[in-house]
Enzyme design. Structure first.
Site, PDB file in Angstrom:
ATOM      1  N   HIS A   1      38.144  30.578  55.855  1.00 29.24           N
ATOM      2  CA  HIS A   1      37.778  31.995  55.835  1.00 29.24           C
ATOM      3  C   HIS A   1      38.285  32.606  54.518  1.00 29.24           C
ATOM      4  CE1 HIS A   1      37.167  35.794  58.417  1.00 29.24           C
ATOM      5  NE2 HIS A   1      37.357  36.198  57.172  1.00 29.24           N
TER       6      HIS A   1
ATOM      7  N   HIS B   1      39.871  34.405  51.500  1.00 32.15           N
ATOM      8  CA  HIS B   1      41.043  35.281  51.397  1.00 32.15           C
ATOM      9  C   HIS B   1      41.688  35.098  50.032  1.00 32.15           C
ATOM     10  CE1 HIS B   1      42.698  31.386  52.637  1.00 32.15           C
ATOM     11  NE2 HIS B   1      43.838  31.757  52.090  1.00 32.15           N
TER      12      HIS B   1
ATOM     13  N   CYS C   1      41.886  42.294  22.584  1.00 27.43           N
ATOM     14  CA  CYS C   1      40.850  43.185  22.039  1.00 27.43           C
ATOM     15  C   CYS C   1      40.166  42.519  20.852  1.00 27.43           C
ATOM     16  CB  CYS C   1      41.448  44.522  21.613  1.00 27.43           C
ATOM     17  SG  CYS C   1      42.000  45.551  22.988  1.00 27.43           S
TER      18      CYS C   1
ATOM     19  N   HIS D   1      40.895  48.394  26.039  1.00 26.26           N
ATOM     20  CA  HIS D   1      42.276  47.943  26.208  1.00 26.26           C
ATOM     21  C   HIS D   1      42.900  48.493  27.485  1.00 26.26           C
ATOM     22  CE1 HIS D   1      46.143  46.326  25.203  1.00 26.26           C
ATOM     23  NE2 HIS D   1      46.664  47.467  25.622  1.00 26.26           N
TER      24      HIS D   1
END
Lengths: 339, 339
Positions: free
Chosen positions: A163, A165, A198, A239
């Site tokens: 299941h 998770h 970046c 950023h």
């Protein structure tokens, strides 16, 4: 000839096999299939079989009963204990401390048969809000230095219950790999006064060879020096150092692109097992200019990874330019849109 | 309550589960069995199916024919190429270089059905001499900064051929994990003016709780902060920074204790797959006071290791004191003797 490439953040060198590159169909592995047989403590109606819930989003029903869409419970077999004070002590030249921490399970849907790839975008978004809410709450506990949120999808990736998770571990120390990344990013910042992530995003978007998909706020890349075939990074374009400081519309965009990329992986690699890990800033300095939070997704395709653990030296049979191409060309309805 | 422990050399924290410690029989896995069916390029008589040998110890027969006891050949599918000059170059903010290096295979016996645990001590010693001879030769090539010798035993540990063999990779860079260890050891030395591994050995031999076996020249420990259950370190007792600088009688002692510990692992864990890695000093400063060569042995018992790759954060279900006790009590004829 193969190529040696250096991860720009951590400085880790990897070997990229460029000659006999492995294609998606070259990896032999078990497809992740949800069988749905047997008792499942994460299914709706079985709430009493988990420890009492910490958090649940529900439109109806009572606490610890059905009616929820996302539910957070303590791990029944926690790796760390929440009670007590931190005690650091020595043992001769060794250092140790008691295992204080939190270990929680985020159940992203009451429906046993769903995965993050098949859940509707708005339900994935709810799971992201649950991640955020738990981080914001646990941050108040000054014993914790790092919060790790990860997902093991499929038995081969270490999932013990099928299941779907995620897990959250709050730690009184910063894990080694995280520290390496943060230190690498800080050094670059000290030198350039720019965030290295970046700069990576800027360069990747220009060259486009390793970009897989993007939307307004996020981009998914095959990193330049991946350790594993089809390893992926999902990053906010702007950023941002900490996952929990995103804007509301950003979680919506993130949910959409996350579903998009997992759907592509399911298509191209035929429902692979995978691990995904949210890399976010350590807690004391969660807001900063040098680190950039992101999600790493690692499909479990190879088992030739034994000595890698010991040496930290990786041989990757699939160049990221190839894996990016396969995933870019995977036909996905509604790519990265938030509809 | 679980315990957080810090590896004194690298600074890596791990969680040691002390409550529900896993015993050897708790790990479900495939036993390594040598089937011996099908064609094997490493068997005596099939020498023409490998690239021409680099080195062989033989009492009779011709080059690239039968009659050898240990044989070293280039890897038929090398991760790196031996020809050419090193070219480092940039790609925007990234760094890369061409994949110069050596990738060799050391076939430790012509007998398909043997393992390092079942080979006679004097034959293991020959394999160690082959390791040394290859290192000494490759060190002359100034392009190489590190030589990694490792063994994947069993398919689960990444072995693609079942005939026992080790691999050697000579690299133009020092792998990240090695650098971490060397840097950690150097920092300790700068502070204490003592080798950290020598201090560890001294403390471990005094407390004895994590010592498994020893002989005159070597000791095998379960390390204080192991990442994996039944992880082991095999160290020379005296300070020695490089594997290839050992004395003749030391290789004899090493062969004996290596056979001893692998036999214990086979007994206690029922023939586990494992990875072993020789950790030795990087080449430019191979002889030094701060680093201490050793062998790390990691049985492949758990697959719950997916997110560990990404986070560098390990949860170990077996305290080293327990694994040491099991292995210490394993009845082995002739423990660690050189007879």
């Amino acid at each position: 000839m193969p190529e040696l490439r250096k991860d720009p953040v951590t400085g880790r060198w990897v070997i990229i096999a460029t000659d006999r590159a492995k294609r998606p169909t070259d990896f032999v592995r078990d497809k992740v299939q949800i069988r749905g047989s047997g008792f499942c403590p994460f299914c709706s109606g079985n709430e009493s079989k988990t420890p009492p819930e910490i958090l649940a989003y529900r439109s109806n029903g009572d606490r610890n009963g059905p009616g929820w869409t996302v539910r957070v419970v303590p791990n029944k077999f926690p790796a760390l204990g929440i009670e007590g004070n931190l005690n650091r002590e020595g043992e001769g030249l060794y250092d140790k401390m008691n295992g204080i921490g939190a270990h929680e399970v985020i159940i992203e849907t009451p429906d046993h048969m769903m995965t993050l790839a098949t859940l509707p975008v708005e339900r994935i978004e709810q799971a992201l809000w649950a991640f955020r809410d738990r981080i914001v709450d646990l941050k108040k506990d000054r014993r914790f230095k790092y919060i790790l949120i990860f997902k093991n999808h499929g038995e081969a990736a270490g999932a013990s219950l099928e299941h779907t998770h995620s897990q959250l571990i709050a730690l009184p120390v910063v894990p080694k790999r995280v520290l390496e990344e943060v230190d690498g990013a800080r050094e670059y910042y000290n030198f350039k006064e720019r965030c290295i992530f970046c700069d990576i995003i800027r360069q990747e978007m220009e060259s486009a060879t390793r970009v897989i998909t993007e939307n307004e706020a996020f981009v998914v890349l095959a990193p330049f020096a991946p350790r594993f075939p089809f390893e992926l990074w999902l990053l906010p374009k702007g950023h941002q150092s900490a996952f929990e400081e995103s804007q509301k519309h950003e979680y919506q965009q993130l949910a959409a692109i996350w579903k998009d990329i997992l759907t592509r992986l399911d298509r191209i690699l035929d429902h692979p097992a995978y691990n995904s890990i949210i890399h976010s800033s350590p807690l004391p300095e969660a807001s900063n200019d040098y680190y950039h939070w992101h999600i790493e997704i690692i499909p479990k395709l190879t088992k030739v990874a034994g000595f890698e653990w010991g040496s930290g030296f990786y041989i990757n049979p699939t160049p990221p330019e190839e894996s990016a191409k396969f995933l870019r060309e995977a036909a996905v309805a509604d790519p990265a849109s938030t509809r």
